[in-house]
Scaffold this motif. Structure first.
Motif: not given
Ligand code: DP6
Length: 360
Positions: A29, A33, A36, A40, A165-167, A170, A223-224, A227, A273, A314-315
């Motif tokens: 990304a 993102y 959320k 999702q 998974s959200g990402s 993409r 990640s959950s 978020h 982020l 990323d995270a």
């Protein structure tokens, strides 16, 4: 389109058994993102480069049951070995998508999956993994409903992958994918990713991403959980507004090939982020000392060399080094000379912008 458009009416065909296999890429990304809502739905729109080399290959063998089962029936193999501990995540995914793929309990599935990158590399495989599985299941739906257009196939695959998974939404197509409603981007949706619909300068067509593996350990924070910390976060609403602004700014950056502005947006997004993580409650720091060493080295090298190297994160602690292909020789030499020392076991992965998932 709304959720209802992804609920099939009636299937025209039948299919007893079959095997399908897809290779789906990871993505990185540029506008992140992070945050959320239920089902999702992203708190802000995001945009990513699809990658080429980092990918998951998934094969699904299916056979129709004599009678639909009360629960999902599947076996799961990861890199050739049965993987019971991955099953709950897949089961959650199947539960979320069952309303859109009503055949799921009528089949037994054997799922075999593997990644092109080492599992313990700290590179998330949820984006490529969920998109590869969504594509395999869509392929079965296309067998049952052969009239489906490619456009619908890709949209629904992205829609389903998002529920895993959200990402992952993409990771169906390439080369630049936007996900989430954005008033200046025609066709954008919270439900699925779309190919970036405006002009993109050729400098971005073969952009490189060298991933420096700073810390290969398990993620400290899923990640959950991350978020969720954006609910009640003191800076959340400003951050979500900023993502919209950055996406708008990227439109002229992409069109003009303005690398100076590109770098500002991408690096600011990465640091924002992490700033969100540092200012949530509970707070956490996912960068490692070597992450900061690398960032400082990149900044010095950029100034001294007049190249357009930049970083994103990323995270986690790993650093994605982004640069145009024509600067590749110089940058790779710099990475070898000055950055590899900060990587765990000297490991890094050379990747570049990619053009989406492939049926094998
Ligand atoms: C920091 O897609 O892994 O990589 O929807 O909970 O599965 P879930 O989250 P996930 O979040 C990715 C967050 C990120 C930024 C991004 O890829 O946009």
């Amino acid at each position: 389109m709304t959720e209802k458009d992804f609920i099939p009416v009636a299937y025209t065909n039948d299919k007893a058994t079959g095997v399908v296999s897809y290779k789906a890429p990871s993505n990185i990304a540029l506008v992140k993102y992070w945050g959320k809502k239920d089902h999702q739905i992203p708190a802000n729109p995001s945009i990513s480069f699809t990658l080429d080399h980092c990918a998951t290959t998934t094969e699904v063998a299916y056979s129709k049951l004599e009678q639909a089962a009360g629960d999902f029936s599947f076996d799961l193999f990861f890199e050739g070995k049965s993987k019971e501990d991955f099953k709950p995540k897949i089961k959650t995914f199947l539960n979320r998508i069952e309303g859109y793929l009503p055949f799921l309990k009528s089949y037994h599935f054997i799922i075999r999956t593997s990644n092109s990158f080492p599992h313990s590399s700290g590179i998330a495989s949820s984006a490529s993994g969920m998109s590869a599985l969504a594509l395999c299941l869509m392929d079965l739906e296309r067998e049952l409903n052969p009239g489906m257009t490619d456009e619908y196939f890709n949209k629904k695959a992205s829609f389903l992958a998002r529920l895993g998974s959200g990402s992952a939404c993409r990771s169906i197509e390439g080369d630049i994918i936007q996900w989430g409603n954005h008033k200046e981007t025609q066709g954008s949706s919270d439900l699925y990713g779309i190919k970036y619909p405006y002009e993109v300068h050729e400098v971005f067509k073969d952009f490189q991403d060298t991933i420096l593996l700073v810390d290969k350990g398990q993620k400290q924070v899923s990640s959950s959980v991350g978020h969720n910390l954006m609910h009640d976060h003191p800076f959340a609403s400003r951050r979500f507004a900023q993502a919209h602004e950055n996406l708008f700014k990227l439109q002229s950056v992409f069109e003009e090939g303005n690398l100076t502005e590109f770098i500002k947006i991408v690096e600011s997004e990465a640091l924002t982020l992490h700033a969100m993580m540092m200012t949530s409650m509970p707070y956490f720091i996912l960068m490692k000392p070597n992450t900061l060493e690398i960032i400082n080295k990149i900044w010095s090298f950029r100034e001294a060399s007049n190249t357009h190297i930049c970083f994103t994160l990323d995270a986690g602690a790993n650093v994605h080094v982004l640069y145009p292909a024509k600067e590749k020789d110089l940058v790779i030499q710099f990475i070898k000379d000055e950055l590899v020392a900060y990587c765990e076991n000297g490991q890094y992965i050379c990747d570049k912008i990619g053009y989406g998932a492939r049926k094998l």
